[in-house]
Design an enzyme around this catalytic site. Structure first.
Site, PDB file in Angstrom:
ATOM      1  N   ARG A  46      -9.939  12.655  -0.062  1.00 59.21           N
ATOM      2  CA  ARG A  46     -11.091  12.876  -0.155  1.00 59.21           C
ATOM      3  C   ARG A  46     -12.328  11.520   0.386  1.00 59.21           C
ATOM      4  O   ARG A  46     -12.607  11.724   1.249  1.00 59.21           O
ATOM      5  CB  ARG A  46     -12.312  13.702  -1.202  1.00 59.21           C
ATOM      6  N   TYR A  98     -30.496  19.014  19.247  1.00 60.95           N
ATOM      7  CA  TYR A  98     -29.877  20.691  18.811  1.00 60.95           C
ATOM      8  C   TYR A  98     -30.987  21.057  17.708  1.00 60.95           C
ATOM      9  O   TYR A  98     -30.919  20.917  17.042  1.00 60.95           O
ATOM     10  CB  TYR A  98     -28.612  19.626  17.881  1.00 60.95           C
ATOM     11  N   ASP A 170     -27.784  11.319  18.983  1.00 60.00           N
ATOM     12  CA  ASP A 170     -26.332  12.098  19.052  1.00 60.00           C
ATOM     13  C   ASP A 170     -25.805  12.079  20.373  1.00 60.00           C
ATOM     14  O   ASP A 170     -26.488  12.991  21.187  1.00 60.00           O
ATOM     15  CB  ASP A 170     -26.934  13.870  18.587  1.00 60.00           C
ATOM     16  N   LYS A 195     -16.910  19.948  20.322  1.00 64.72           N
ATOM     17  CA  LYS A 195     -17.559  19.969  21.894  1.00 64.72           C
ATOM     18  C   LYS A 195     -16.718  18.653  23.305  1.00 64.72           C
ATOM     19  O   LYS A 195     -15.684  19.141  23.033  1.00 64.72           O
ATOM     20  CB  LYS A 195     -19.118  19.290  21.954  1.00 64.72           C
TER      21      LYS A 195
HETATM   22  C1  LIG Z   1     -22.808  21.572  18.795  1.00 68.40           C
HETATM   23  C2  LIG Z   1     -23.708  20.629  18.378  1.00 68.40           C
HETATM   24  C3  LIG Z   1     -23.648  19.907  16.906  1.00 68.40           C
HETATM   25  C4  LIG Z   1     -23.502  20.464  15.696  1.00 68.40           C
HETATM   26  O1  LIG Z   1     -22.253  20.332  15.596  1.00 68.40           O
HETATM   27  P1  LIG Z   1     -20.857  21.574  15.083  1.00 68.40           P
HETATM   28  O2  LIG Z   1     -20.072  21.042  14.928  1.00 68.40           O
HETATM   29  O3  LIG Z   1     -20.961  22.699  15.802  1.00 68.40           O
HETATM   30  O4  LIG Z   1     -21.476  21.398  12.952  1.00 68.40           O
HETATM   31  C5  LIG Z   1     -24.875  18.867  17.203  1.00 68.40           C
HETATM   32  N1  LIG Z   1     -25.328  17.988  18.223  1.00 68.40           N
HETATM   33  C6  LIG Z   1     -25.864  18.302  19.541  1.00 68.40           C
HETATM   34  C7  LIG Z   1     -25.764  18.351  20.546  1.00 68.40           C
HETATM   35  C8  LIG Z   1     -24.308  19.718  19.529  1.00 68.40           C
HETATM   36  O5  LIG Z   1     -24.511  20.168  20.414  1.00 68.40           O
END
Ligand SMILES: *Cc1c(COP(=O)(O)O)cnc(C)c1O
Length: 375
Positions: A46, A98, A170, A195
């Protein structure tokens, strides 16, 4: 060294113990200590794991940061970054972020006395106006989701600095290949590595990157204390995915441009949102702050029925949540990524039932276009 080379050669690509060209999956929870007075580099997974270490150092290199932290999901990364704030703090966030980030801010952090004001960040004066005496952080997403609105990041950072705010972005949609926000003065970069970084729709993961020592130690405290770490197998999948980041981003963007230009010509398409189009209001800003436009776009159809027909008809596009994979994905924000946003708020933002979001993959662009053709 050019960026494309750095993706593959950043000092973390070889296993230091064996020279293996793929970092082994150190599938271990704990590590023997040879000398109790001189503890080894790794103690408990961890707190630190060699596979995760290689991934985190790679992520730091890709974002031109000094410290990176891998999390068990993008939402774990968003939440852990936000968790460095204190009770009573106020956040100014972009309004069409998001859906999961919207939900965690409004329904989770609010419980602990952290409040958020959502603003349209295409205009810097909206940020300025929302800042109050308790504001501590600015949370951006550019392009935003799902309408691909663009924020002038350096401009927003300038506003934030005047008020001593921590800036977070983000960067999931652009990936570090097209945009490196730390170079624009942003303090903390967040990714859903699920992604584009992973790129193969086979792993849920997140990342937080910074070059500020003090913020890094706060984020590490949350990562280790809260414990939403990424497991070694998933770290390996990400390391593997990242190796082809450049090839994927370049080709997927090329096809995204083709798809966007084709959509614009269709009589049944009423709007196309893609920053790569010259008439997109944020086109010039993206050109000045990033090296590309990404492979995600959205569009509106003339009728709700048409949007539904497309989703029923497509054979190559998966109708699914998520984006950034090698396979093209069509998603329906009102029922998927933005289902967590209350309907009235969605409508105010323009996230309508006619809106479809596309993540363009590696298939032949002509085939993808043919598959969308319901005209
Ligand atoms: C998918 C996504 C998230 C969340 O990510 P997870 O891996 O699904 O928890 C956060 N921000 C954006 C822009 C996303 O496309």
């Amino acid at each position: 060294m050019k960026y494309g080379t750095k993706i593959l050669h950043n000092g973390n690509e070889l296993d230091p113990h064996t020279g293996a060209l793929s970092i082994p999956v150190y599938q271990a929870s704990t590590f023997h200590q040879h000398d109790i007075d001189n503890l080894g580099k790794y103690g408990y997974s961890r707190s630190g794991n060699p596979t995760r270490d290689a991934l985190e150092k790679t992520l730091a290199a890709l974002e031109n940061g000094t410290h990176a932290f891998a999390f068990s999901s993008g939402m774990a990364a968003v939440s852990s970054a936000l968790a460095i704030l204190e009770q009573g703090d106020h956040i100014v966030a972009a309004e069409d972020i998001y859906g999961g980030s919207y939900r965690i801010l409004t329904e989770f952090f609010r419980k602990f006395g952290i409040s958020t004001t959502f603003v349209d960040m295409t205009r810097l004066e909206n940020i300025e106006r929302a800042i109050g005496p308790n504001t501590r952080a600015l949370f951006m997403e550019s392009p935003s989701n799902p309408l691909l609105k663009i924020t002038d990041i350096a401009g927003a950072v300038e506003v934030a600095r005047k008020h001593a705010l921590i800036t977070m972005i983000d960067n999931t949609f652009m990936s570090p290949y097209f945009l490196q926000p730390l170079d624009l003065g942003v303090d903390i970069v967040i990714h859903s590595a699920t992604k584009f970084l992973g790129g193969h729709s086979d792993v849920i993961a997140g990342a937080v990157i910074t070059r500020d020592e003090d913020l890094a130690s706060k984020i590490y405290f949350v990562q280790n204390g809260f414990g939403a770490v990424l497991g070694p197998q998933d770290c390996w999948l990400l390391l593997r995915g990242i190796k082809t980041l450049r090839a994927r981003m370049v080709m997927q963007q090329e096809s995204a441009i083709e798809v966007a230009l084709w959509l614009k010509k269709q009589s049944w398409v009423t709007n196309v949102y893609y920053p790569g189009l010259e008439d997109h209001p944020g086109h010039g800003i993206v050109k000045s702050q990033a090296t590309g436009f990404g492979a995600v776009l959205s569009f509106e159809t003339d009728t709700v029925q048409r949007a539904k027909d497309i989703m029923k008809r497509v054979r190559l596009w998966s109708v699914a949540v998520s984006l950034g994979g090698v396979e093209s994905i069509l998603s329906y924000p009102v029922k998927m990524s933005h289902a967590a946003v209350p309907q009235a708020e969605r409508e105010r933002l323009g996230i309508t039932e006619n809106l479809i979001r596309l993540s363009v993959g590696l298939e032949d662009a002509g085939d993808l276009i043919e598959d969308l053709n319901v005209g």
